[in-house]
Motif scaffolding. Structure first.
Motif, PDB file in Angstrom:
ATOM      1  N   PHE A 200       6.654   4.228   8.989  1.00 57.19           N
ATOM      2  CA  PHE A 200       5.735   4.161   7.852  1.00 57.19           C
ATOM      3  C   PHE A 200       5.637   2.724   7.368  1.00 57.19           C
ATOM      4  O   PHE A 200       6.513   1.899   7.620  1.00 57.19           O
ATOM      5  N   SER A 201       4.558   2.441   6.678  1.00 57.68           N
ATOM      6  CA  SER A 201       4.371   1.204   5.931  1.00 57.68           C
ATOM      7  C   SER A 201       3.595   1.590   4.688  1.00 57.68           C
ATOM      8  O   SER A 201       2.488   2.113   4.786  1.00 57.68           O
ATOM      9  N   GLU A 202       4.197   1.364   3.539  1.00 54.54           N
ATOM     10  CA  GLU A 202       3.606   1.824   2.283  1.00 54.54           C
ATOM     11  C   GLU A 202       3.562   0.675   1.288  1.00 54.54           C
ATOM     12  O   GLU A 202       4.586   0.033   1.021  1.00 54.54           O
ATOM     13  N   ARG A 203       2.393   0.435   0.750  1.00 54.21           N
ATOM     14  CA  ARG A 203       2.251  -0.597  -0.277  1.00 54.21           C
ATOM     15  C   ARG A 203       2.687  -0.023  -1.615  1.00 54.21           C
ATOM     16  O   ARG A 203       2.374   1.114  -1.953  1.00 54.21           O
ATOM     17  N   ASP A 204       3.410  -0.816  -2.370  1.00 54.91           N
ATOM     18  CA  ASP A 204       3.801  -0.436  -3.722  1.00 54.91           C
ATOM     19  C   ASP A 204       3.469  -1.597  -4.644  1.00 54.91           C
ATOM     20  O   ASP A 204       3.594  -2.764  -4.261  1.00 54.91           O
TER      21      ASP A 204
END
Length: 182
Positions: free
Chosen positions: A129-133
């Motif tokens: 996964f790669s998730e922007r926060d």
């Protein structure tokens, strides 16, 4: 590691001091050394009783702050104590912590949190996964990933990408666990 129906659960955060840490420019990051100077490659260590962006206090946080100037990442490569099995899943929770002395800085945080499985030679990686926060949303993120397709893998990579600037990217992992799904 804890056992769940005969198969050991892996708390990846327990493995962090022995992980291989480096910046996106392959500059080594020494575990536990806080260095915020302009040439610091970043920081990887534990924080205790730490307030997170959602306002909750967490007993232990894996702090992964990228290099303190410029566009950069911080990477931790973990050797797992056992191979991934067919019914394993990864649960990861992450976001920004509230840094002492700069209580509003986390609201400016903006980074991508990612996890990968690596092959034995570290020549190939599969992104889980790669998730922007963004710290301004006051929410931690949680990802649950089925690892059945990756049976046999023994290396995990956690990465925080600061994007255009690492200013206020007080990135923290509150949970990273691999366990059998029941």
């Amino acid at each position: 590691m804890q056992e769940t129906s005969g198969v050991k659960r892996i708390d990846v955060l327990d493995l962090a001091p022995k992980a291989a840490w480096h910046s996106g420019q392959d500059i080594p990051v020494m575990w536990g050394q806080e260095n915020r100077g302009p040439n610091s490659p970043g920081v990887a260590d534990y924080l205790t009783d730490q307030r997170m962006e959602d306002g909750k206090v967490v007993a232990r946080v894996l702090r992964t702050h990228p290099k303190f100037n410029g566009e950069t990442t911080i990477v931790g490569d973990f050797r797992l104590p056992r191979a991934i099995r067919p019914h394993d899943r990864l649960t990861a929770s992450f976001g920004f912590y509230v840094a002492k002395g700069v209580p509003d800085c986390h609201t400016a945080g903006d980074a991508y949190f990612s996890a990968y499985l690596l092959d034995a030679e570290r020549t190939g990686a599969v992104q889980l996964f790669s998730e922007r926060d963004t710290g301004g949303d006051a929410k931690l993120r949680t990802k649950v990933i089925d690892l059945a397709a990756y049976q046999g893998a023994r290396r995990l990579r956690l990465m925080v990408d600061a994007g255009a600037t690492s200013h206020c990217d007080w990135a923290g992992w509150t949970k990273v666990v691999i366990r059998p799904s029941l």
